[in-house]
Design a protein around this motif. Sequence first.
Motif, short mmCIF file in Angstrom:
data_model
loop_
_atom_site.label_atom_id
_atom_site.label_comp_id
_atom_site.label_asym_id
_atom_site.label_seq_id
_atom_site.Cartn_x
_atom_site.Cartn_y
_atom_site.Cartn_z
N GLN A 1 -9.03 0.37 2.93
CA GLN A 1 -9.88 -0.12 1.83
C GLN A 1 -9.64 -1.59 1.56
O GLN A 1 -10.55 -2.32 1.18
CB GLN A 1 -9.60 0.68 0.55
CG GLN A 1 -10.26 2.05 0.54
CD GLN A 1 -9.67 2.94 -0.54
OE1 GLN A 1 -8.97 2.47 -1.44
NE2 GLN A 1 -9.95 4.23 -0.44
N ALA A 2 -8.40 -2.04 1.78
CA ALA A 2 -8.06 -3.44 1.54
C ALA A 2 -8.47 -4.33 2.71
O ALA A 2 -8.37 -5.55 2.63
CB ALA A 2 -6.57 -3.57 1.27
N ARG B 1 -5.37 4.99 4.29
CA ARG B 1 -6.69 4.89 3.67
C ARG B 1 -6.72 3.70 2.70
O ARG B 1 -7.70 2.95 2.66
CB ARG B 1 -7.02 6.18 2.92
CG ARG B 1 -8.49 6.49 2.98
CD ARG B 1 -8.72 7.95 3.02
NE ARG B 1 -9.03 8.44 1.68
CZ ARG B 1 -8.94 9.71 1.33
NH1 ARG B 1 -8.53 10.61 2.20
NH2 ARG B 1 -9.26 10.07 0.11
N GLN B 2 -5.63 3.57 1.97
CA GLN B 2 -5.58 2.46 1.02
C GLN B 2 -5.59 1.12 1.75
O GLN B 2 -6.30 0.18 1.35
CB GLN B 2 -4.32 2.58 0.15
CG GLN B 2 -4.52 1.97 -1.22
CD GLN B 2 -3.34 2.24 -2.13
OE1 GLN B 2 -2.20 2.11 -1.70
NE2 GLN B 2 -3.63 2.60 -3.36
N ARG C 1 -2.84 8.86 3.44
CA ARG C 1 -3.33 8.24 2.19
C ARG C 1 -2.98 6.77 2.16
O ARG C 1 -3.76 5.94 1.68
CB ARG C 1 -2.72 8.97 0.99
CG ARG C 1 -3.34 10.34 0.81
CD ARG C 1 -2.73 11.08 -0.33
NE ARG C 1 -3.41 12.37 -0.49
CZ ARG C 1 -3.12 13.24 -1.44
NH1 ARG C 1 -2.17 12.96 -2.32
NH2 ARG C 1 -3.77 14.36 -1.54
N VAL D 1 0.87 -1.18 0.00
CA VAL D 1 0.00 0.00 0.00
C VAL D 1 0.90 1.23 0.00
O VAL D 1 2.01 1.21 0.52
CB VAL D 1 -0.95 0.05 1.21
CG1 VAL D 1 -2.09 -0.91 1.03
CG2 VAL D 1 -0.19 -0.23 2.51
N GLN D 2 0.42 2.29 -0.62
CA GLN D 2 1.26 3.48 -0.73
C GLN D 2 0.47 4.77 -0.65
O GLN D 2 -0.73 4.82 -0.95
CB GLN D 2 2.03 3.43 -2.06
CG GLN D 2 1.15 3.15 -3.25
CD GLN D 2 1.97 2.77 -4.48
OE1 GLN D 2 2.91 3.45 -4.80
NE2 GLN D 2 1.60 1.70 -5.14
#
Lengths: 107, 272
Positions: free
Chosen positions: A74-75, A70-71, A67, A24-25
């Motif tokens: 979402q995962a 957040r990613q 950010r 994730v980034q």
Amino acid sequence: MYTMLITNLEYVPDRRIVKHLGLVQGSTVRSKHAGRDFMAGLKNIFGGELKGYTELLNESRDEALNRMMRQAHQAGANAILNVRFSTSSVAAGAAEIFAYGTAVVLD
Amino acid sequence: MKLEAPKFDESQNPNISHDTSHLGELRAMLGYLLLTILLVWLLVEAIVWSLPYTVSLQRERAWFSFVGKHLLADESIKHDPNMQELADQLAVHMNLPANSVDVYISDDDTPNAFATFGGNVVLYRGLLNRLPNEESVAAVLAHEMGHIKHRDPMRGMTRNLLYSVFAAAFGSEAQLHNLVHLESLRYSRELEYRADAEAVHAVVGQYRSAAGVTDLFRTLQTVEQEYKVAAYPTWLSTHPATAQRIEHAQTIATQIHATQTPAALPNRWQKK
């Protein structure tokens, strides 16, 4: 805000990784306004901390982390392991702050 | 440990702006830009406008008294009592207080004249020798004294300096500095017209005829032909085109009902 464990370690002691969700980034590219650039130009003459730019990079790191989280959220992750920061200069007066890590689910 | 490689939904990528309309951002930034330009413009113009009130001509003369000494240090530049007398006569018609102007004559062949800080005016022999009569000498003198009356050396320099500083604060973009330069040229032409207007009023006040001003511009036109001055477009010049200056001067002369009776007094400063 996300309640999430962020660490530089590859493993968290006494916790088991249940799920590995991949990379994730989070990234942001920012610049300061002309007024801050002008102040920094003056500081170049007299020396001292470029507070405007310190503040800028601090904000950018926070945003990049946010950010990334957040990613991960979402995962479906609850932790990001092995987190790293990196930076690159995109244009004159603009820098990218980049944060990345491995999203996982810990038990 | 279960390995999973979820495909991230790009439309949800937090690293990319999902605001498809960039128009709003553009509008906001253009708004800020216009506001900044407006504020800078108001600030600079207010400072330049208030300069003659904050620094009186007498104080400017005290500050820049070294300019006169510096000029006289040059052996080819001299004080001329006759010219000073003419200047003092013209000053009365220009509402300039007594002892506002110091006039010098330079022996240089350049057809030129200028006004500088501290109420100092320098006329070059190269121009004086070409002028046909006293009235036209008075016209060029009154033009330079007009610059002194309007405090143009100080206002022009302060204005250019302030705009350059603000331009520098916004980066080293050449286009911005070119714009500032063009604007300073436009301002310079505006000042020239105003000095011309002063010259018309003073010459008409002194000689009852505006012919001296016209004669001065005719002489300038022959000088331009002689020196083959490249025909720069007006917007790239510090002075308006001479033809337009003639027109402008004649409009003012008509407004104040001045005659165009030919000038008759000999040019006492001509050296053959």
